[in-house]
Design a protein around this motif. Structure first.
Motif, PDB file in Angstrom:
ATOM      1  N   LEU A  17       0.831  -1.198   0.000  1.00  0.00           N
ATOM      2  CA  LEU A  17       0.000   0.000   0.000  1.00  0.00           C
ATOM      3  C   LEU A  17       0.870   1.254   0.000  1.00  0.00           C
ATOM      4  O   LEU A  17       0.653   2.172  -0.801  1.00  0.00           O
ATOM      5  N   ILE A  18       1.862   1.298   0.864  1.00  0.00           N
ATOM      6  CA  ILE A  18       2.738   2.467   0.945  1.00  0.00           C
ATOM      7  C   ILE A  18       3.469   2.682  -0.376  1.00  0.00           C
ATOM      8  O   ILE A  18       3.615   3.818  -0.841  1.00  0.00           O
ATOM      9  N   GLU A  19       3.899   1.597  -0.992  1.00  0.00           N
ATOM     10  CA  GLU A  19       4.584   1.685  -2.284  1.00  0.00           C
ATOM     11  C   GLU A  19       3.681   2.303  -3.349  1.00  0.00           C
ATOM     12  O   GLU A  19       4.161   2.988  -4.254  1.00  0.00           O
ATOM     13  N   LYS A  20       2.379   2.117  -3.237  1.00  0.00           N
ATOM     14  CA  LYS A  20       1.428   2.723  -4.173  1.00  0.00           C
ATOM     15  C   LYS A  20       1.088   4.160  -3.789  1.00  0.00           C
ATOM     16  O   LYS A  20       0.812   4.988  -4.661  1.00  0.00           O
ATOM     17  N   LEU A  21       1.098   4.462  -2.497  1.00  0.00           N
ATOM     18  CA  LEU A  21       0.739   5.801  -2.036  1.00  0.00           C
ATOM     19  C   LEU A  21       1.828   6.835  -2.297  1.00  0.00           C
ATOM     20  O   LEU A  21       1.525   7.980  -2.650  1.00  0.00           O
ATOM     21  N   ILE A  22       3.078   6.460  -2.126  1.00  0.00           N
ATOM     22  CA  ILE A  22       4.168   7.435  -2.266  1.00  0.00           C
ATOM     23  C   ILE A  22       4.146   8.136  -3.618  1.00  0.00           C
ATOM     24  O   ILE A  22       4.208   9.375  -3.666  1.00  0.00           O
ATOM     25  N   PRO A  23       4.025   7.427  -4.760  1.00  0.00           N
ATOM     26  CA  PRO A  23       3.986   8.170  -6.034  1.00  0.00           C
ATOM     27  C   PRO A  23       2.754   9.061  -6.179  1.00  0.00           C
ATOM     28  O   PRO A  23       2.813  10.094  -6.840  1.00  0.00           O
ATOM     29  N   ILE A  24       1.656   8.686  -5.532  1.00  0.00           N
ATOM     30  CA  ILE A  24       0.454   9.532  -5.573  1.00  0.00           C
ATOM     31  C   ILE A  24       0.737  10.847  -4.848  1.00  0.00           C
ATOM     32  O   ILE A  24       0.428  11.932  -5.355  1.00  0.00           O
ATOM     33  N   PHE A  25       1.334  10.755  -3.668  1.00  0.00           N
ATOM     34  CA  PHE A  25       1.685  11.972  -2.922  1.00  0.00           C
ATOM     35  C   PHE A  25       2.720  12.800  -3.685  1.00  0.00           C
ATOM     36  O   PHE A  25       2.617  14.027  -3.752  1.00  0.00           O
ATOM     37  N   CYS A  26       3.704  12.141  -4.267  1.00  0.00           N
ATOM     38  CA  CYS A  26       4.742  12.856  -5.030  1.00  0.00           C
ATOM     39  C   CYS A  26       4.148  13.560  -6.245  1.00  0.00           C
ATOM     40  O   CYS A  26       4.561  14.675  -6.578  1.00  0.00           O
ATOM     41  N   ALA A  27       3.173  12.933  -6.891  1.00  0.00           N
ATOM     42  CA  ALA A  27       2.522  13.550  -8.048  1.00  0.00           C
ATOM     43  C   ALA A  27       1.747  14.805  -7.656  1.00  0.00           C
ATOM     44  O   ALA A  27       1.494  15.662  -8.493  1.00  0.00           O
ATOM     45  N   ASP A 150     -10.795   1.416   1.265  1.00  0.00           N
ATOM     46  CA  ASP A 150     -10.576   0.253   0.403  1.00  0.00           C
ATOM     47  C   ASP A 150      -9.106   0.130   0.028  1.00  0.00           C
ATOM     48  O   ASP A 150      -8.546   1.019  -0.615  1.00  0.00           O
ATOM     49  N   ILE A 151      -8.492  -0.985   0.395  1.00  0.00           N
ATOM     50  CA  ILE A 151      -7.069  -1.197   0.126  1.00  0.00           C
ATOM     51  C   ILE A 151      -6.771  -1.238  -1.370  1.00  0.00           C
ATOM     52  O   ILE A 151      -5.652  -0.958  -1.790  1.00  0.00           O
ATOM     53  N   SER A 152      -7.773  -1.542  -2.185  1.00  0.00           N
ATOM     54  CA  SER A 152      -7.561  -1.601  -3.639  1.00  0.00           C
ATOM     55  C   SER A 152      -7.751  -0.246  -4.314  1.00  0.00           C
ATOM     56  O   SER A 152      -7.669  -0.149  -5.536  1.00  0.00           O
ATOM     57  N   SER A 153      -7.970   0.811  -3.530  1.00  0.00           N
ATOM     58  CA  SER A 153      -8.121   2.173  -4.071  1.00  0.00           C
ATOM     59  C   SER A 153      -7.129   3.124  -3.405  1.00  0.00           C
ATOM     60  O   SER A 153      -7.510   3.989  -2.620  1.00  0.00           O
ATOM     61  N   PRO A 154      -5.837   2.978  -3.735  1.00  0.00           N
ATOM     62  CA  PRO A 154      -4.854   3.836  -3.067  1.00  0.00           C
ATOM     63  C   PRO A 154      -5.077   5.327  -3.311  1.00  0.00           C
ATOM     64  O   PRO A 154      -4.736   6.151  -2.454  1.00  0.00           O
ATOM     65  N   GLU A 155      -5.666   5.688  -4.455  1.00  0.00           N
ATOM     66  CA  GLU A 155      -5.945   7.104  -4.709  1.00  0.00           C
ATOM     67  C   GLU A 155      -6.918   7.654  -3.678  1.00  0.00           C
ATOM     68  O   GLU A 155      -6.770   8.782  -3.204  1.00  0.00           O
ATOM     69  N   LYS A 156      -7.940   6.866  -3.333  1.00  0.00           N
ATOM     70  CA  LYS A 156      -8.920   7.302  -2.330  1.00  0.00           C
ATOM     71  C   LYS A 156      -8.291   7.322  -0.936  1.00  0.00           C
ATOM     72  O   LYS A 156      -8.610   8.197  -0.132  1.00  0.00           O
ATOM     73  N   VAL A 157      -7.420   6.374  -0.646  1.00  0.00           N
ATOM     74  CA  VAL A 157      -6.716   6.371   0.638  1.00  0.00           C
ATOM     75  C   VAL A 157      -5.847   7.627   0.737  1.00  0.00           C
ATOM     76  O   VAL A 157      -5.862   8.319   1.755  1.00  0.00           O
ATOM     77  N   ALA A 158      -5.128   7.951  -0.327  1.00  0.00           N
ATOM     78  CA  ALA A 158      -4.278   9.150  -0.344  1.00  0.00           C
ATOM     79  C   ALA A 158      -5.118  10.412  -0.162  1.00  0.00           C
ATOM     80  O   ALA A 158      -4.734  11.314   0.592  1.00  0.00           O
ATOM     81  N   ALA A 159      -6.257  10.484  -0.830  1.00  0.00           N
ATOM     82  CA  ALA A 159      -7.130  11.652  -0.704  1.00  0.00           C
ATOM     83  C   ALA A 159      -7.640  11.798   0.730  1.00  0.00           C
ATOM     84  O   ALA A 159      -7.689  12.910   1.264  1.00  0.00           O
ATOM     85  N   TRP A 160      -8.011  10.693   1.352  1.00  0.00           N
ATOM     86  CA  TRP A 160      -8.488  10.720   2.736  1.00  0.00           C
ATOM     87  C   TRP A 160      -7.385  11.232   3.669  1.00  0.00           C
ATOM     88  O   TRP A 160      -7.625  12.061   4.534  1.00  0.00           O
ATOM     89  N   ILE A 161      -6.158  10.745   3.457  1.00  0.00           N
ATOM     90  CA  ILE A 161      -5.026  11.150   4.297  1.00  0.00           C
ATOM     91  C   ILE A 161      -4.729  12.633   4.121  1.00  0.00           C
ATOM     92  O   ILE A 161      -4.558  13.361   5.102  1.00  0.00           O
ATOM     93  N   THR A 162      -4.651  13.104   2.879  1.00  0.00           N
ATOM     94  CA  THR A 162      -4.326  14.517   2.656  1.00  0.00           C
ATOM     95  C   THR A 162      -5.426  15.430   3.211  1.00  0.00           C
ATOM     96  O   THR A 162      -5.127  16.499   3.736  1.00  0.00           O
ATOM     97  N   GLU A 163      -6.672  14.989   3.134  1.00  0.00           N
ATOM     98  CA  GLU A 163      -7.768  15.782   3.710  1.00  0.00           C
ATOM     99  C   GLU A 163      -7.671  15.783   5.236  1.00  0.00           C
ATOM    100  O   GLU A 163      -7.775  16.831   5.871  1.00  0.00           O
TER     101      GLU A 163
END
Length: 173
Positions: A17-27, A150-163
């Motif tokens: 999960l973290i491996e998928k989240l990091i590029p989302i945050f970097c983007a 949802d673990i299969s939606s890292p974009e939504k997890v990233a959005a929740w965290i940033t919010e």
């Protein structure tokens, strides 16, 4: 610096999960740092290499660098440093992503990564009130009233965290 800490049992999917989240945050233009707690003895140094030989000879710290990166090895005979001590060694970042450290108190936003992996462990959130959301493959009663991401939606997890952390990134083109 904002900190998000992912806790969970071995094999639950934290690293993936973290491996998928990091590029989302970097983007989003965020500068991201990461800290991982390893439960097992590990050694990034290889026997026979110069840095390994220096440590074995008694050096308490060894720095190795090349044109692309550098790393510092520190011996800790007094015991493992607290998460806050490790964070103090980082360069400034917009977000620090932490994996593990489930038994340490911190001011980090704590999320549990939970999937049934056949061992029958109860969710950590049942005994850890500092967990504010669960990242899982399905909702379970054991998660109580916590948000389930949802673990299969890292974009939504990233959005929740940033919010939740009120992080404002700069969208890159």
């Amino acid at each position: 610096m904002k900190i998000v800490n992912f806790v969970g049992y071995s094999g639950s999917g934290k690293t993936t999960l973290i491996e998928k989240l990091i590029p989302i945050f970097c983007a989003q233009g965020l500068r991201v740092a990461a800290i991982k707690n390893a439960h097992h003895n590990f050694d990034m140094d290889k026997p026979g290499k110069d840095s390994y030989r220096y440590r074995r000879a008694g050096a308490s710290q060894v720095i190795v660098r090349n044109a692309d990166r550098w790393a510092m090895f520190s011996e800790t005979p007094q015991g493992a440093p607290h998460l806050s001590e490790l964070i103090a060694h980082l360069d400034p970042a917009d977000l620090i992503v932490v994996e593990g450290f489930k038994s340490e108190d911190s001011d980090a936003l704590r999320l549990e990564v939970f999937r049934e992996i056949g061992r029958g462990e109860p969710p950590i959130c049942q005994s850890d009130e500092s967990i504010c959301a669960v990242v899982s493959d399905k909702a379970r009663e054991a998660f109580s009233a916590l948000p389930v991401l949802d673990i299969s939606s890292p974009e939504k997890v990233a959005a929740w965290i940033t919010e939740k952390l009120q992080i404002k990134g700069i969208e890159k083109c």
